[in-house]
Design an enzyme around this catalytic site. Structure first.
Site, mmCIF file in Angstrom:
data_model
loop_
_atom_site.group_PDB
_atom_site.id
_atom_site.type_symbol
_atom_site.label_atom_id
_atom_site.label_comp_id
_atom_site.label_asym_id
_atom_site.label_seq_id
_atom_site.Cartn_x
_atom_site.Cartn_y
_atom_site.Cartn_z
ATOM 1 N N LYS A 115 0.689 -1.137 -0.099
ATOM 2 C CA LYS A 115 0.117 -0.116 -0.034
ATOM 3 C C LYS A 115 0.798 1.238 -0.048
ATOM 4 O O LYS A 115 0.452 2.321 -0.803
ATOM 5 C CB LYS A 115 -1.051 -0.150 1.110
ATOM 6 C CG LYS A 115 -1.983 -1.031 1.011
ATOM 7 C CD LYS A 115 -3.126 -0.570 1.904
ATOM 8 C CE LYS A 115 -4.498 -1.586 1.495
ATOM 9 N NZ LYS A 115 -5.396 -1.598 2.579
ATOM 10 N N LYS A 197 -3.260 -11.266 -7.073
ATOM 11 C CA LYS A 197 -4.695 -11.441 -6.382
ATOM 12 C C LYS A 197 -5.870 -10.472 -7.016
ATOM 13 O O LYS A 197 -5.464 -9.483 -7.425
ATOM 14 C CB LYS A 197 -4.274 -10.952 -4.835
ATOM 15 C CG LYS A 197 -5.700 -11.086 -3.975
ATOM 16 C CD LYS A 197 -5.489 -10.477 -2.711
ATOM 17 C CE LYS A 197 -5.624 -9.086 -2.874
ATOM 18 N NZ LYS A 197 -5.762 -8.326 -1.482
ATOM 19 N N LYS A 200 -9.921 -5.139 -5.418
ATOM 20 C CA LYS A 200 -10.762 -3.907 -5.392
ATOM 21 C C LYS A 200 -10.126 -2.911 -6.443
ATOM 22 O O LYS A 200 -10.883 -2.099 -6.918
ATOM 23 C CB LYS A 200 -11.423 -3.495 -4.458
ATOM 24 C CG LYS A 200 -12.264 -4.617 -3.342
ATOM 25 C CD LYS A 200 -12.332 -3.658 -2.008
ATOM 26 C CE LYS A 200 -12.357 -4.674 -1.062
ATOM 27 N NZ LYS A 200 -12.381 -4.242 0.349
#
Ligand code: TYM
Length: 334
Positions: A115, A197, A200
């Site tokens: 992140k 993965k 979203k």
């Protein structure tokens, strides 16, 4: 334990649109475990602001997520479904646990590294201490089990470490939680890059199936899913695209991998992809219909929000008072 039942806690962020990965990796397991445990399912909006959010959008997404939990089949009378921000104990316990967590431990968290790389202009302290808030979520309810996808296992590990450290100093305060990861579906991969993965935040719209995608979109995305030139529907690491599609198919139909491989033996990729798409549609369509129906019932959803925030607050306070006493905060005078 609450009323003789073990406790389950889990949550999802209301950031971005939920994907099939969130459903198959987490929500689907919540449904199967919900009878066995006393369950707390939170919409973790405190976690969401570790990356910048548009306030009105966050509020809308949080409500949609809470509605979706119910639409997916969680009975709000039996399961405590609530907003994390409505229970101040999350933030309070998180502060205390911050003082029992080491910088070095947090530095090792792969999600933080990912992140931080993605949001290089906003590497805030909240992003860094995110796993401590997650530990507080879980420990606040003395959870025995935490159903999550594989990507959250490292956060579960640090939660256990923090709890054990605290207990070693103050006695048996926290229940040590166990993760629960489904046999299939624990890591659904991107349809465009099966080594990544399904997420979203993926910028390629064909990479993820969104829970609210309509039938045509779902089928189209599966038709475009990246596979290989092996011409074999086999479950093996050398064929990550096919392996992922088999995982999705099996999790949606509750079939074993062996059964699915046998079913598609000798069949072409086109036919297989269509079957996977149809299996997903048959899982998502009823949820979408129920979501649309529930979304219109404002009073009903409002009632659940109020009732469940009170219930969650009650159990949260029980743990919090105990922890405050242990660390030496003065007693409240009533
Ligand atoms: P979040 O919101 O990213 O994801 C919610 C749940 O979905 C799972 N998941 C997946 N499973 C399989 N395949 C995928 N591609 C996939 N993508 C997501 C996640 O593992 C998760 O179970 N930090 C958490 C939210 C959280 C939480 C908690 C969870 C906050 N506090 C306490 C459990 C307990 C998160 O961001 O999940």
């Amino acid at each position: 334990m609450i009323d003789g039942k073990k406790v389950l806690f889990s949550g999802m962020q209301a950031t971005g649109n939920l994907t099939l990965g969130n459903y198959l990796g987490a929500l689907k397991n919540w449904l199967t475990l919900s009878d066995e445990y006393e369950c707390f399912y939170s919409v973790v909006d405190l976690h969401s602001i570790t990356v910048r959010q548009e306030p009105a959008e966050l509020r809308k997404r949080a409500r949609n997520l809470l509605t979706l939990y119910i639409a997916a089949g969680l009975d709000p009378k039996k399961n405590c479904i609530y907003y994390q921000s409505h229970v101040s104990g999350h933030a309070q316990l998180s502060w205390i646990l911050n003082c029992f967590t080491y910088m070095g431990e947090l530095n090792r968290m792969t999600q933080f590294k990912d992140k931080a790389a993605k949001h290089a202009d906003n590497i805030n302290a909240g992003l860094f201490t995110y796993p401590v808030l997650m530990a507080a979520d879980i420990l606040l309810f003395q959870a025995d089990v935490v159903p999550v996808g594989k990507d959250q296992l490292q956060h579960l590990e640090i939660t256990r470490d923090i709890a054990q450290r605290f207990n070693a100093i103050y006695g048996d305060v926290f229940t040590i939680p166990e993760p629960y990861v489904g046999k299939t579906g624990a890591k659904i991969m991107s349809l465009q890059d099966p080594l990544k993965k399904m997420s979203k935040s993926d910028e390629n719209p064909n990479a993820s199936i969104l829970l609210m995608d309509d039938e045509d979109t779902i089928i189209r995305k599966f038709k475009r899913a990246v596979t290989d030139s092996e011409a074999c529907i086999c479950y093996r690491d050398e064929q990550p695209g096919i392996k992922n599609l088999l995982d999705i198919y099996c999790t949606c139909t509750n079939k074993s991998t062996e059964e699915a491989v046998k079913e598609f033996q000798g069949k072409g990729y086109g036919e297989f992809k269509l079957a996977v798409g149809e299996a997903v549609v048959s899982v998502l369509k009823p949820i979408q219909e129920e979501f649309n129906r529930l979304s219109k019932d404002k009073a009903y959803i409002d009632g659940i929000i109020k009732e469940n925030a009170d219930k969650a607050g009650y159990f949260a306070n029980k743990t919090l008072r105990k922890v405050e006493k242990k660390v030496g905060f003065p007693e409240r005078i009533r």
